[in-house]
Scaffold this motif. Structure first.
Motif, PDB file in Angstrom:
ATOM      1  N   GLU A 157      16.370 -10.860  -0.615  1.00  0.00           N
ATOM      2  CA  GLU A 157      17.056 -10.269   0.298  1.00  0.00           C
ATOM      3  C   GLU A 157      17.360  -8.845   0.050  1.00  0.00           C
ATOM      4  O   GLU A 157      17.071  -7.688   1.048  1.00  0.00           O
ATOM      5  CB  GLU A 157      18.419 -10.692   0.460  1.00  0.00           C
TER       6      GLU A 157
ATOM      7  N   ASN B 216      13.820  -6.339  -0.343  1.00  0.00           N
ATOM      8  CA  ASN B 216      13.177  -5.869   1.112  1.00  0.00           C
ATOM      9  C   ASN B 216      13.816  -4.726   1.585  1.00  0.00           C
ATOM     10  O   ASN B 216      13.240  -4.097   2.252  1.00  0.00           O
ATOM     11  CB  ASN B 216      13.596  -7.223   1.987  1.00  0.00           C
TER      12      ASN B 216
ATOM     13  N   GLU C 123      10.609  -2.650   3.022  1.00  0.00           N
ATOM     14  CA  GLU C 123      10.431  -2.276   4.419  1.00  0.00           C
ATOM     15  C   GLU C 123      10.132  -0.952   4.583  1.00  0.00           C
ATOM     16  O   GLU C 123       9.680  -0.609   5.646  1.00  0.00           O
ATOM     17  CB  GLU C 123      11.820  -2.711   5.132  1.00  0.00           C
TER      18      GLU C 123
ATOM     19  N   PHE D  48       7.641  -7.041   3.894  1.00  0.00           N
ATOM     20  CA  PHE D  48       8.788  -7.919   3.972  1.00  0.00           C
ATOM     21  C   PHE D  48       8.445  -9.176   3.289  1.00  0.00           C
ATOM     22  O   PHE D  48       7.731  -9.954   3.836  1.00  0.00           O
ATOM     23  CB  PHE D  48       9.087  -8.263   5.662  1.00  0.00           C
TER      24      PHE D  48
ATOM     25  N   GLN E  65       9.152 -12.860   2.613  1.00  0.00           N
ATOM     26  CA  GLN E  65       9.514 -13.930   3.415  1.00  0.00           C
ATOM     27  C   GLN E  65      10.186 -15.009   2.500  1.00  0.00           C
ATOM     28  O   GLN E  65       9.702 -15.277   1.338  1.00  0.00           O
ATOM     29  CB  GLN E  65       8.508 -14.574   4.106  1.00  0.00           C
TER      30      GLN E  65
ATOM     31  N   ILE F 262       4.156 -12.273   2.577  1.00  0.00           N
ATOM     32  CA  ILE F 262       4.507 -10.765   2.812  1.00  0.00           C
ATOM     33  C   ILE F 262       4.366 -10.623   4.284  1.00  0.00           C
ATOM     34  O   ILE F 262       3.152 -10.909   4.798  1.00  0.00           O
ATOM     35  CB  ILE F 262       3.650  -9.723   1.973  1.00  0.00           C
ATOM     36  N   LYS F 263       5.006 -10.220   5.058  1.00  0.00           N
ATOM     37  CA  LYS F 263       5.008 -10.016   6.285  1.00  0.00           C
ATOM     38  C   LYS F 263       4.646  -8.347   6.566  1.00  0.00           C
ATOM     39  O   LYS F 263       5.340  -7.710   5.939  1.00  0.00           O
ATOM     40  CB  LYS F 263       6.147 -10.309   7.391  1.00  0.00           C
ATOM     41  N   CYS F 264       3.728  -8.129   7.319  1.00  0.00           N
ATOM     42  CA  CYS F 264       3.098  -6.475   7.153  1.00  0.00           C
ATOM     43  C   CYS F 264       3.442  -5.863   8.595  1.00  0.00           C
ATOM     44  O   CYS F 264       3.242  -6.699   9.629  1.00  0.00           O
ATOM     45  CB  CYS F 264       1.530  -6.538   6.776  1.00  0.00           C
ATOM     46  N   SER F 265       3.770  -4.754   8.534  1.00  0.00           N
ATOM     47  CA  SER F 265       3.880  -3.985   9.902  1.00  0.00           C
ATOM     48  C   SER F 265       3.673  -2.392   9.287  1.00  0.00           C
ATOM     49  O   SER F 265       3.091  -2.187   8.011  1.00  0.00           O
ATOM     50  CB  SER F 265       5.426  -4.107  10.163  1.00  0.00           C
TER      51      SER F 265
END
Length: 263
Positions: free
Chosen positions: A137, A140, A144, A149, A151, A196-199
């Motif tokens: 938590e 991140n 970020e 991020f 998960q 990992i969520k990528c942006s």
């Protein structure tokens, strides 16, 4: 006269060799603030340079030393000031309340300072863990900044055989991408991973079944690589336990070189 000239040239050569060696020496700082665990004897352990047990990073530290790096530990909250002399900074498995009674959580101020250090040319290695064993938590808040991020999902859990014996092939990955991290690597052991969520600028280094397991991001002049598990600690970096056909050690060598060369 000739002897004096020879002496001066020799001295100059030695000085230049020393100066060049110093120029290539990089400082690798390992976090011991967010990861701050103690064993049954009250001694710091777990993902530390001086921890030579299976829980430690002593072999990873040796790989950095082999690449002319100096090793340091940061026991305080990271700031622009105490990161100033570091070229590489590593944060592994930030504590949750399961790990320690009073964990130090990442906050926005520290995340901003670390991001600023990376933007100025720092290289950052983020090693998470599954949500049960890591404070994702607050971690991140930092990740970020770089389009990453972690998960709250656990992938590749270790599944033992019916007789209770470990079957390392249950957590093996063999279909590896063309990336410097996996040069000469055919098979790795990878378990209990937070995907990992990528942006933004972040992109996948290793992805399986639409889940990113390792990601990277070029941020300003700096570089960030994030892994969903501590992965290359002593227990799994070499062949204490792993069968000989696993290449975690080679992958660790590649990771060190990747971080050292990102200049």
């Amino acid at each position: 006269m000739k002897k004096n000239i020879f002496f001066r040239l020799t001295a100059l050569g030695i000085f230049m060799m020393f100066a060049n060696a110093m120029a290539f020496c990089q400082n690798v700082i390992l976090d011991n603030y967010y990861n701050n665990e103690f064993n049954a004897h009250g001694q710091p352990y777990h993902y530390l340079w001086n921890d030579t047990a299976m829980s430690g990073f002593s072999q990873l530290g040796q790989l950095f030393s082999d690449n002319h790096c100096s090793l340091g530990i940061l026991k305080e909250k990271p700031t622009c000031k105490n990161l100033k002399t570091a070229q590489i900074y590593i944060i592994a498995d930030p504590d949750n309340q399961k790990d320690t009674k009073n964990p130090n959580y990442m906050d926005k101020k520290a995340a901003k300072d670390i991001a600023k250090w990376v933007h100025q040319g720092g290289r950052l290695l983020l090693l998470a863990n599954d949500v049960e064993n890591c404070d994702l938590e607050h971690f991140n808040l930092l990740a970020e900044n770089f389009g990453m991020f972690f998960q709250n999902i656990t992938l590749y859990p270790e599944i033992r055989d019916s007789d209770g014996k470990r079957n390392f092939n249950n957590s093996a990955i063999t279909d590896l991408p063309s990336h410097p991290l996996f040069a000469g690597v055919n098979k790795i052991f990878f378990k209990g991973i937070a995907p990992i969520k990528c942006s933004k600028s972040a992109k996948a280094v290793l992805a399986k079944q639409n889940h990113v397991l390792i990601a990277e991001s070029h941020y300003g002049k700096g570089y960030v690589i994030a892994v969903g598990d501590p992965w290359i600690y002593n227990e799994y970096i070499d062949h204490y336990l792993l069968p000989q056909d696993f290449d975690n050690y080679k992958a660790a060598q590649n990771l060190v070189k990747l971080l050292v060369k990102q200049q």
